[in-house]
Motif scaffolding. Structure first.
Motif, short mmCIF file in Angstrom:
data_model
loop_
_atom_site.label_atom_id
_atom_site.label_comp_id
_atom_site.label_asym_id
_atom_site.label_seq_id
_atom_site.Cartn_x
_atom_site.Cartn_y
_atom_site.Cartn_z
N VAL A 107 7.24 1.43 -1.78
CA VAL A 107 6.44 1.34 -3.01
C VAL A 107 7.29 1.62 -4.24
O VAL A 107 7.31 0.84 -5.20
CB VAL A 107 5.24 2.31 -2.94
CG1 VAL A 107 4.50 2.33 -4.28
CG2 VAL A 107 4.29 1.89 -1.83
N ALA A 108 8.04 2.70 -4.22
CA ALA A 108 8.83 3.09 -5.38
C ALA A 108 9.95 2.10 -5.68
O ALA A 108 10.34 1.91 -6.84
CB ALA A 108 9.41 4.49 -5.18
N GLN A 109 10.48 1.46 -4.63
CA GLN A 109 11.60 0.53 -4.82
C GLN A 109 11.23 -0.87 -4.33
O GLN A 109 12.01 -1.57 -3.72
CB GLN A 109 12.83 1.06 -4.05
CG GLN A 109 13.29 2.42 -4.57
CD GLN A 109 14.35 3.04 -3.67
OE1 GLN A 109 14.06 3.46 -2.55
NE2 GLN A 109 15.58 3.09 -4.18
N LEU A 114 0.84 -1.20 0.00
CA LEU A 114 0.00 0.00 0.00
C LEU A 114 0.87 1.25 0.00
O LEU A 114 1.94 1.27 0.64
CB LEU A 114 -0.90 0.03 1.24
CG LEU A 114 -2.08 -0.94 1.31
CD1 LEU A 114 -2.78 -0.79 2.66
CD2 LEU A 114 -3.06 -0.72 0.17
N SER A 115 0.39 2.29 -0.68
CA SER A 115 1.08 3.58 -0.66
C SER A 115 0.55 4.42 0.50
O SER A 115 -0.66 4.49 0.70
CB SER A 115 0.83 4.34 -1.97
OG SER A 115 1.38 3.64 -3.06
N PRO A 116 1.42 5.06 1.27
CA PRO A 116 0.95 5.94 2.35
C PRO A 116 0.20 7.15 1.78
O PRO A 116 0.50 7.61 0.68
CB PRO A 116 2.25 6.38 3.04
CG PRO A 116 3.30 5.42 2.58
CD PRO A 116 2.89 4.97 1.22
N SER A 117 -0.75 7.65 2.56
CA SER A 117 -1.44 8.88 2.18
C SER A 117 -0.60 10.10 2.55
O SER A 117 -0.71 11.16 1.91
CB SER A 117 -2.80 8.96 2.88
OG SER A 117 -3.60 7.85 2.54
N ALA A 118 0.24 9.95 3.58
CA ALA A 118 1.10 11.05 4.02
C ALA A 118 2.23 10.47 4.86
O ALA A 118 2.17 9.32 5.30
CB ALA A 118 0.30 12.09 4.82
N GLY A 119 3.24 11.29 5.08
CA GLY A 119 4.36 10.86 5.93
C GLY A 119 5.49 10.23 5.13
O GLY A 119 5.43 10.14 3.90
N GLU A 120 6.51 9.81 5.85
CA GLU A 120 7.69 9.21 5.23
C GLU A 120 7.91 7.82 5.79
O GLU A 120 7.64 7.55 6.96
CB GLU A 120 8.93 10.07 5.51
CG GLU A 120 8.85 11.48 4.95
CD GLU A 120 10.10 12.28 5.27
OE1 GLU A 120 11.04 11.69 5.84
OE2 GLU A 120 10.14 13.47 4.95
N VAL A 121 8.43 6.93 4.94
CA VAL A 121 8.74 5.57 5.37
C VAL A 121 9.97 5.09 4.61
O VAL A 121 10.09 5.29 3.40
CB VAL A 121 7.53 4.61 5.17
CG1 VAL A 121 7.06 4.61 3.72
CG2 VAL A 121 7.89 3.20 5.60
#
Length: 323
Positions: A81-83, A66-73
């Motif tokens: 998600v991107a990697q 899942l992609s976060p709606s906000a924040g950093e991970v």
């Protein structure tokens, strides 16, 4: 940098609710709300909460589902998600309701296919598989098609499959759900040894709090999408004033006259010859010595605080404000 790091992590879902006969209104619900985590390499972390608290949603964001709606991970220094393809080589995932094994193939063939999927050198794969075969007792069903395995056998296979590429992090979502007592003990013993080796970071979600007591040094509790506790189990007991209990069997009926002095000990249950004392500050030895001095003490047992009781009290606390 921590191996798992989140700042203000949030996941919103849109829910459409019926208003009147024909209209629907759009509502945004925060399943995970401003979660900050920093998990170092080698930690064993229990991530728990009631149903709908946001546990599985958090794990899906950490693993790139899942992609976060906000924040950093960041997980292993990567954006999940991107990697996601690069991250998949660094993590192992065991979800109790999903399988990474091929149902119509013998278990051993699933393991061989995964070796090629993850491009693991044959010697490394064989060494890791030998270890799992020994510790999880896989040999008796290695040649059995996955669909014919019992739940306990399949779960041992799932854990093995998640570890054959030597992941830095193992995410476990309800790994002992539905298992019999013997299978639970086998899985817990293996995970405990894996964690103690320090090579693999474990993040575990479960409703079976015995898993947490057996495996996790750190406990993160999430409720209504927010972290409400992050620390050791001992700190959680201290926060809710959980107390050890001493159960005393007496030769004479209990009348309270022989109660040890001091405000840190109190009798919380009394039934004729059997009395339960709660300790706060005082030691069990002080209580037992006081009872023994009366000459009426027949037998005694010490009970540690019940994790299920303290976690239930935490869940029952008022929901945090989402202001």
């Amino acid at each position: 940098m921590a191996l798992i790091e989140t700042h203000g992590l949030r996941k919103d879902f849109v829910v459409r609710r019926k208003v009147g006969r024909l209209r629907r209104e759009r509502h945004v619900t925060a399943a995970v709300h401003d979660v900050d985590l920093a998990i170092e390499a080698g930690e064993m972390v229990g991530y728990i909460g009631p149903n709908g608290a946001g546990k599985s949603t958090t794990l899906k964001m950490l693993t790139g589902v899942l992609s976060p709606s906000a924040g950093e991970v960041r997980v292993c220094g990567l954006r999940p998600v991107a990697q996601r393809t690069r991250l998949a080589l660094r993590i192992g995932v065991v979800f109790g309701q999903r399988s990474q094994l091929w149902w119509d193939l013998p278990l051993a063939e699933s393991f061989q296919l995964l070796r090629h999927v993850y491009r693991v050198p044959a010697a490394d794969h064989a060494a890791r598989l030998r270890r799992c075969r020994r510790l999880l007792e896989l040999d008796e069903f290695l040649d059995t098609p996955v669909r014919q395995l019992s739940l306990g056998q399949r779960m041992r296979g799932e854990i093995t499959a998640a570890l054959l590429h030597a992941p830095r992090i193992l995410f476990l979502d309800e790994p002992t759900i539905g298992l019999d007592v013997v299978s639970k003990q086998s899985v817990r013993a293996f995970l405990a040894e894996l964690g103690e080796a320090g090579d693999t970071t474990l993040m575990l979600t479960t409703h079976d709090l015995a898993d947490i007591e057996r495996l996790c040094r750190r406990l993160v509790v999430i409720d209504h999408g927010r972290v409400v506790h992050d620390g050791t189990l001992g700190e959680l007991h201290a926060r809710y004033e959980s107390r050890r209990r001493v159960v005393a069997e007496l030769d004479v009926p209990w009348d309270g006259a022989a109660a040890p002095s001091g405000t840190s000990i109190e009798a919380v249950e009394a039934d004729a010859h059997r009395v339960t004392f709660a300790l706060r500050g005082a030691t069990a030895g002080e209580l037992i010595a006081g009872l023994a001095a009366t000459g009426a003490l027949r037998d005694v047992s010490v009970l540690e605080p019940d994790i299920e009781d303290v976690v239930a009290r935490l869940y029952a606390a008022p929901a945090p404000s989402h202001s």
